[in-house]
Design an enzyme around this catalytic site. Structure first.
Site, PDB file in Angstrom:
ATOM      1  N   MET A 266       0.839  -1.204   0.000  1.00  0.00           N
ATOM      2  CA  MET A 266       0.000   0.000   0.000  1.00  0.00           C
ATOM      3  C   MET A 266       0.875   1.255   0.000  1.00  0.00           C
ATOM      4  O   MET A 266       0.387   2.354   0.278  1.00  0.00           O
ATOM      5  CB  MET A 266      -0.922   0.007   1.212  1.00  0.00           C
ATOM      6  CG  MET A 266      -1.905  -1.164   1.187  1.00  0.00           C
ATOM      7  SD  MET A 266      -3.432  -0.814   2.056  1.00  0.00           S
ATOM      8  CE  MET A 266      -2.818  -0.522   3.690  1.00  0.00           C
TER       9      MET A 266
ATOM     10  N   LEU B  89       6.593   3.123   1.736  1.00  0.00           N
ATOM     11  CA  LEU B  89       7.498   1.977   1.829  1.00  0.00           C
ATOM     12  C   LEU B  89       8.602   2.187   2.862  1.00  0.00           C
ATOM     13  O   LEU B  89       9.077   3.293   3.076  1.00  0.00           O
ATOM     14  CB  LEU B  89       8.120   1.694   0.455  1.00  0.00           C
ATOM     15  CG  LEU B  89       7.115   1.402  -0.670  1.00  0.00           C
ATOM     16  CD1 LEU B  89       7.862   1.073  -1.959  1.00  0.00           C
ATOM     17  CD2 LEU B  89       6.167   0.259  -0.299  1.00  0.00           C
TER      18      LEU B  89
ATOM     19  N   HIS C 137       9.236  -3.554   3.436  1.00  0.00           N
ATOM     20  CA  HIS C 137       8.850  -3.722   2.027  1.00  0.00           C
ATOM     21  C   HIS C 137      10.097  -3.985   1.179  1.00  0.00           C
ATOM     22  O   HIS C 137      10.090  -4.848   0.297  1.00  0.00           O
ATOM     23  CB  HIS C 137       8.170  -2.452   1.495  1.00  0.00           C
ATOM     24  CG  HIS C 137       6.917  -2.066   2.225  1.00  0.00           C
ATOM     25  ND1 HIS C 137       6.849  -0.948   3.016  1.00  0.00           N
ATOM     26  CD2 HIS C 137       5.688  -2.626   2.264  1.00  0.00           C
ATOM     27  CE1 HIS C 137       5.632  -0.822   3.515  1.00  0.00           C
ATOM     28  NE2 HIS C 137       4.897  -1.833   3.081  1.00  0.00           N
TER      29      HIS C 137
ATOM     30  N   GLN D 191       5.700 -11.692   7.056  1.00  0.00           N
ATOM     31  CA  GLN D 191       5.182 -12.377   8.241  1.00  0.00           C
ATOM     32  C   GLN D 191       4.569 -11.388   9.228  1.00  0.00           C
ATOM     33  O   GLN D 191       3.764 -11.753  10.059  1.00  0.00           O
ATOM     34  CB  GLN D 191       6.331 -13.165   8.889  1.00  0.00           C
ATOM     35  CG  GLN D 191       6.058 -13.721  10.265  1.00  0.00           C
ATOM     36  CD  GLN D 191       4.969 -14.781  10.265  1.00  0.00           C
ATOM     37  OE1 GLN D 191       4.520 -15.229   9.205  1.00  0.00           O
ATOM     38  NE2 GLN D 191       4.517 -15.170  11.448  1.00  0.00           N
ATOM     39  N   LYS D 192       4.948 -10.114   9.111  1.00  0.00           N
ATOM     40  CA  LYS D 192       4.356  -9.064   9.949  1.00  0.00           C
ATOM     41  C   LYS D 192       2.827  -9.177   9.921  1.00  0.00           C
ATOM     42  O   LYS D 192       2.165  -9.014  10.926  1.00  0.00           O
ATOM     43  CB  LYS D 192       4.833  -7.712   9.417  1.00  0.00           C
ATOM     44  CG  LYS D 192       4.014  -6.514   9.770  1.00  0.00           C
ATOM     45  CD  LYS D 192       4.285  -6.061  11.181  1.00  0.00           C
ATOM     46  CE  LYS D 192       3.688  -4.701  11.436  1.00  0.00           C
ATOM     47  NZ  LYS D 192       2.535  -4.368  10.647  1.00  0.00           N
TER      48      LYS D 192
ATOM     49  N   ARG E 137       2.264   2.485   9.524  1.00  0.00           N
ATOM     50  CA  ARG E 137       1.458   3.193  10.523  1.00  0.00           C
ATOM     51  C   ARG E 137       2.293   3.712  11.690  1.00  0.00           C
ATOM     52  O   ARG E 137       1.783   4.490  12.494  1.00  0.00           O
ATOM     53  CB  ARG E 137       0.323   2.300  11.015  1.00  0.00           C
ATOM     54  CG  ARG E 137      -0.733   2.052   9.938  1.00  0.00           C
ATOM     55  CD  ARG E 137      -1.952   1.309  10.459  1.00  0.00           C
ATOM     56  NE  ARG E 137      -3.067   1.386   9.530  1.00  0.00           N
ATOM     57  CZ  ARG E 137      -3.403   0.417   8.671  1.00  0.00           C
ATOM     58  NH1 ARG E 137      -2.717  -0.706   8.620  1.00  0.00           N
ATOM     59  NH2 ARG E 137      -4.439   0.575   7.848  1.00  0.00           N
TER      60      ARG E 137
HETATM   61  P1  AMP Z   1       1.450  -2.965   3.465  1.00  0.00           P
HETATM   62  O1  AMP Z   1       2.010  -1.924   2.563  1.00  0.00           O
HETATM   63  O2  AMP Z   1       1.474  -2.596   4.905  1.00  0.00           O
HETATM   64  O3  AMP Z   1       0.138  -3.496   2.982  1.00  0.00           O
HETATM   65  O4  AMP Z   1       2.457  -4.193   3.365  1.00  0.00           O
HETATM   66  C1  AMP Z   1       2.834  -4.742   2.142  1.00  0.00           C
HETATM   67  C2  AMP Z   1       3.619  -6.005   2.396  1.00  0.00           C
HETATM   68  O5  AMP Z   1       4.782  -5.704   3.167  1.00  0.00           O
HETATM   69  C3  AMP Z   1       2.823  -7.051   3.179  1.00  0.00           C
HETATM   70  O6  AMP Z   1       3.086  -8.341   2.669  1.00  0.00           O
HETATM   71  C4  AMP Z   1       3.366  -6.877   4.568  1.00  0.00           C
HETATM   72  O7  AMP Z   1       3.263  -8.050   5.358  1.00  0.00           O
HETATM   73  C5  AMP Z   1       4.818  -6.554   4.282  1.00  0.00           C
HETATM   74  N1  AMP Z   1       5.420  -5.879   5.443  1.00  0.00           N
HETATM   75  C6  AMP Z   1       4.939  -4.798   6.109  1.00  0.00           C
HETATM   76  N2  AMP Z   1       5.727  -4.518   7.159  1.00  0.00           N
HETATM   77  C7  AMP Z   1       6.725  -5.437   7.167  1.00  0.00           C
HETATM   78  C8  AMP Z   1       7.857  -5.685   8.013  1.00  0.00           C
HETATM   79  N3  AMP Z   1       8.115  -4.935   9.073  1.00  0.00           N
HETATM   80  N4  AMP Z   1       8.649  -6.729   7.698  1.00  0.00           N
HETATM   81  C9  AMP Z   1       8.398  -7.514   6.622  1.00  0.00           C
HETATM   82  N5  AMP Z   1       7.356  -7.329   5.789  1.00  0.00           N
HETATM   83  C10 AMP Z   1       6.529  -6.309   6.052  1.00  0.00           C
END
Ligand code: AMP
Length: 291
Positions: A32, A35, A39, A150-151, A189
């Site tokens: 989303m 980054l 990411h 895995q988060k 966030r």
């Molecule tokens: P988001 O942009 O938050 O929807 O996340 C996109 C992808 O990045 C998802 O697969 C999340 O699980 C991954 N992600 C978010 N935060 C982390 C983190 N701290 N470590 C590893 N992957 C992450």
């Protein structure tokens, strides 16, 4: 190399078709935006595993509840493009909502069972939004592999289920959570947090670490492990718990005793942010090895 930014379904389809024609492998990293290093770790792994990597940035309205932070969610395409480029990916797909949800759209993807507990309880329509958008992105990018963190442990397991059930020809790779040196899981966030709230937010990873230490010393009873985490959490005021649960790492069903891998997952509100974190107790068959 400058990252190529694509905005429409027609553009991404054309690009993917040309890559497929010459038989080149594709990795997909759905995000989303806003980054961070978490990411970037997914992007780097995809770049290593595949000839081409497509990163998608789409703040998906369908996965936000009516009182959630859709409008406030950070949007920073220029900065994100630099991060994508720095991690070595060549293609960035950043569609507008109507490109993903055409006017009058009426087709959704729902995974049952796995979406009932944990975040599914507090965010009833969240996973329907996630699976619908990820299914669309898998159809558009037709990747060999797609990368998730895995988060968002429940999300990763729900997506694996969907891919198996619908027969997508993509391997789902789940990579470890990237953390700050003090233990805080990276999250878009986190930028909602004031310095004081950020300190409070450390209570989540600290509670998980307390339970993990207890597990390492031989404790296998869910009640005792949860109690350890709960006690640790209660030491920090201003952390409003949504849930703290110990579930099977694959089925996400609550367990009484840890025999195979178990997922200890927490969600809590700290100031304006709803934060989630988790740790696997035992050897996960879902999460791939570190980079
Ligand atoms: P988001 O942009 O938050 O929807 O996340 C996109 C992808 O990045 C998802 O697969 C999340 O699980 C991954 N992600 C978010 N935060 C982390 C983190 N701290 N470590 C590893 N992957 C992450």
């Amino acid at each position: 190399m400058r990252v190529e930014i694509l905005r429409t379904r027609a553009e991404i389809r054309k690009r993917v078709r040309s890559l497929r024609r010459v038989g080149e492998s594709i990795g997909l990293v759905p995000t989303m935006g806003a980054l961070h290093e978490g990411h970037a770790s997914l992007v780097r792994r995809s770049v290593r595993d595949n000839r081409h990597t497509i990163v998608t940035i789409f703040v998906n309205p369908l996965q936000f509840g009516p009182s959630e932070d859709l409008a406030a969610y950070p949007r920073q395409l220029e900065a994100d493009a630099r991060i994508v480029e720095g991690a070595g990916a060549g293609i960035l797909f950043a569609p507008s909502p109507p490109e993903v949800y055409p006017e009058g759209d009426a087709t959704f993807v729902t995974v049952e069972g796995l979406t009932r507990g944990l975040c599914g309880q507090c965010r009833p329509s969240h996973f329907r939004g996630v699976t619908t958008v990820v299914a669309k992105l898998l159809l558009l990018a037709s990747p060999d592999r797609a990368y998730f963190g895995q988060k968002d442990a429940q999300q990763a397991r729900v997506i694996r289920r969907m891919v198996l059930d619908l027969g997508f020809d993509a391997e789902i790779v789940v990579l470890p959570t990237v953390r700050e040196p003090d233990g805080l899981a990276l999250s878009s966030r986190n930028r909602y947090l004031s310095p004081e709230e950020r300190t409070r937010a450390l209570a989540l990873s600290r509670a998980l670490a307390a339970a993990r230490a207890c597990f390492a010393s031989g404790e296998r009873r869910a009640k005792a492990l949860l109690e350890q985490a709960r006690r640790s959490l209660s030491e920090t005021p201003g952390v409003e718990l949504d849930y703290l649960e110990l579930v099977d790492d694959e089925t996400l069903e609550p367990i009484d005793t840890v025999s195979s891998a178990a997922l200890l997952a927490v969600a809590a509100r700290v100031g304006p942010a709803r934060l989630i974190d988790n740790v696997v107790l035992g050897a996960s068959r879902v999460v791939a090895a570190e980079e």
